[in-house]
Motif scaffolding. Structure first.
Motif, PDB file in Angstrom:
ATOM      1  N   MET A   1     -93.066   7.869 -96.515  1.00 48.35           N
ATOM      2  CA  MET A   1     -92.330   6.617 -96.572  1.00 48.35           C
ATOM      3  C   MET A   1     -93.323   5.484 -96.862  1.00 48.35           C
ATOM      4  N   THR A   2     -92.939   4.608 -97.744  1.00 51.74           N
ATOM      5  CA  THR A   2     -93.807   3.477 -98.086  1.00 51.74           C
ATOM      6  C   THR A   2     -93.426   2.267 -97.254  1.00 51.74           C
ATOM      7  N   SER A   4     -92.714  -1.748 -96.536  1.00 52.21           N
ATOM      8  CA  SER A   4     -92.046  -2.824 -97.251  1.00 52.21           C
ATOM      9  C   SER A   4     -93.064  -3.891 -97.655  1.00 52.21           C
ATOM     10  N   ASP A   5     -92.679  -4.735 -98.603  1.00 55.49           N
ATOM     11  CA  ASP A   5     -93.562  -5.826 -99.029  1.00 55.49           C
ATOM     12  C   ASP A   5     -93.855  -6.769 -97.872  1.00 55.49           C
ATOM     13  N   GLU A   6     -92.870  -6.961 -97.008  1.00 51.17           N
ATOM     14  CA  GLU A   6     -93.045  -7.836 -95.848  1.00 51.17           C
ATOM     15  C   GLU A   6     -94.108  -7.281 -94.894  1.00 51.17           C
ATOM     16  N   ASP A   7     -94.096  -5.969 -94.698  1.00 43.55           N
ATOM     17  CA  ASP A   7     -95.088  -5.344 -93.830  1.00 43.55           C
ATOM     18  C   ASP A   7     -96.492  -5.448 -94.431  1.00 43.55           C
ATOM     19  N   ILE A   8     -96.599  -5.285 -95.729  1.00 48.74           N
ATOM     20  CA  ILE A   8     -97.897  -5.388 -96.394  1.00 48.74           C
ATOM     21  C   ILE A   8     -98.417  -6.823 -96.315  1.00 48.74           C
ATOM     22  N   ARG A   9     -97.527  -7.798 -96.460  1.00 46.83           N
ATOM     23  CA  ARG A   9     -97.935  -9.204 -96.322  1.00 46.83           C
ATOM     24  C   ARG A   9     -98.414  -9.484 -94.895  1.00 46.83           C
ATOM     25  N   ALA A  10     -97.739  -8.893 -93.908  1.00 46.43           N
ATOM     26  CA  ALA A  10     -98.155  -9.078 -92.509  1.00 46.43           C
ATOM     27  C   ALA A  10     -99.547  -8.481 -92.285  1.00 46.43           C
ATOM     28  N   ILE A  11     -99.814  -7.331 -92.870  1.00 45.33           N
ATOM     29  CA  ILE A  11    -101.137  -6.711 -92.751  1.00 45.33           C
ATOM     30  C   ILE A  11    -102.187  -7.638 -93.345  1.00 45.33           C
ATOM     31  N   GLU A  12    -101.888  -8.192 -94.506  1.00 42.88           N
ATOM     32  CA  GLU A  12    -102.829  -9.098 -95.168  1.00 42.88           C
ATOM     33  C   GLU A  12    -103.071 -10.349 -94.327  1.00 42.88           C
ATOM     34  N   LEU A  42     -93.207  -0.072 -86.831  1.00 45.25           N
ATOM     35  CA  LEU A  42     -94.207   0.695 -87.583  1.00 45.25           C
ATOM     36  C   LEU A  42     -94.942   1.718 -86.726  1.00 45.25           C
ATOM     37  N   ARG A  43     -94.729   1.704 -85.444  1.00 43.61           N
ATOM     38  CA  ARG A  43     -95.472   2.611 -84.563  1.00 43.61           C
ATOM     39  C   ARG A  43     -95.254   4.076 -84.906  1.00 43.61           C
ATOM     40  N   THR A  44     -94.065   4.410 -85.352  1.00 42.90           N
ATOM     41  CA  THR A  44     -93.788   5.801 -85.704  1.00 42.90           C
ATOM     42  C   THR A  44     -94.380   6.161 -87.066  1.00 42.90           C
ATOM     43  N   LYS A  47     -99.463   6.841 -89.473  1.00 35.51           N
ATOM     44  CA  LYS A  47    -100.212   7.576 -90.498  1.00 35.51           C
ATOM     45  C   LYS A  47    -100.042   6.937 -91.871  1.00 35.51           C
ATOM     46  N   ASP A  48     -98.906   6.320 -92.117  1.00 36.07           N
ATOM     47  CA  ASP A  48     -98.671   5.647 -93.389  1.00 36.07           C
ATOM     48  C   ASP A  48     -99.281   4.247 -93.407  1.00 36.07           C
ATOM     49  N   VAL A  49     -99.383   3.632 -92.253  1.00 28.59           N
ATOM     50  CA  VAL A  49     -99.872   2.258 -92.157  1.00 28.59           C
ATOM     51  C   VAL A  49    -101.386   2.193 -92.305  1.00 28.59           C
ATOM     52  N   LYS A  50    -102.101   3.120 -91.729  1.00 30.68           N
ATOM     53  CA  LYS A  50    -103.565   3.065 -91.719  1.00 30.68           C
ATOM     54  C   LYS A  50    -104.182   3.015 -93.118  1.00 30.68           C
ATOM     55  N   PRO A  51    -103.750   3.846 -94.075  1.00 29.74           N
ATOM     56  CA  PRO A  51    -104.342   3.748 -95.418  1.00 29.74           C
ATOM     57  C   PRO A  51    -104.092   2.389 -96.087  1.00 29.74           C
ATOM     58  N   VAL A  52    -102.940   1.811 -95.839  1.00 32.20           N
ATOM     59  CA  VAL A  52    -102.634   0.500 -96.417  1.00 32.20           C
ATOM     60  C   VAL A  52    -103.554  -0.553 -95.800  1.00 32.20           C
ATOM     61  N   ILE A  53    -103.765  -0.468 -94.488  1.00 29.15           N
ATOM     62  CA  ILE A  53    -104.669  -1.400 -93.823  1.00 29.15           C
ATOM     63  C   ILE A  53    -106.082  -1.242 -94.378  1.00 29.15           C
TER      64      ILE A  53
END
Length: 125
Positions: A1-2, A4-12, A42-44, A47-53
């Protein structure tokens, strides 16, 4: 699962805030902890979040401190203001509510070893 753009903006945003706050490239673990705290959905998907971070942190690492601050100002000025407001921790004890004319009587806790001795004065420091 990828993500969302909102989540990626929050990471940034959080990566830039961390970089500006400490004046160095943010650590992946610090940004991950902030994301998991602010975005519990995003807690579940950790594994998908870490590479994006890691990608975002690598992008931030390629820039300098002035660029970090300018980008943070453009995408999340509220986080920059949050950094400007330094929160001083409360030090010492809370003040007592004593009415005028009343006195406060304080004492040391009883010594379990017996009567007070010269060594008991250590508590006065």
């Amino acid at each position: 699962m990828t993500l969302s753009d909102e989540d990626i903006r929050a990471i940034e945003k959080f990566a830039l805030q961390n970089a500006v706050k400490y004046g160095k490239v943010p650590q992946v673990g610090a940004v991950m902890g902030r994301m998991m705290g602010k975005c519990p959905h995003l807690r579940t998907q950790a594994k998908d979040v870490k590479p994006v971070i890691q990608e975002v942190v690598a992008k931030v690492a390629s820039e300098n401190a002035d660029e970090w601050q300018e980008r943070l100002r453009s995408i999340a000025p509220e986080l920059l203001e949050e950094l400007a407001e330094k929160k001083e921790p409360d030090k010492g004890l809370k003040s007592l509510d004593v009415a005028e004319g009343e006195t406060v009587v304080m004492r040391f806790a009883p010594n379990p070893n017996g009567p007070a001795t010269l060594g008991s004065a250590r508590g006065l420091r």
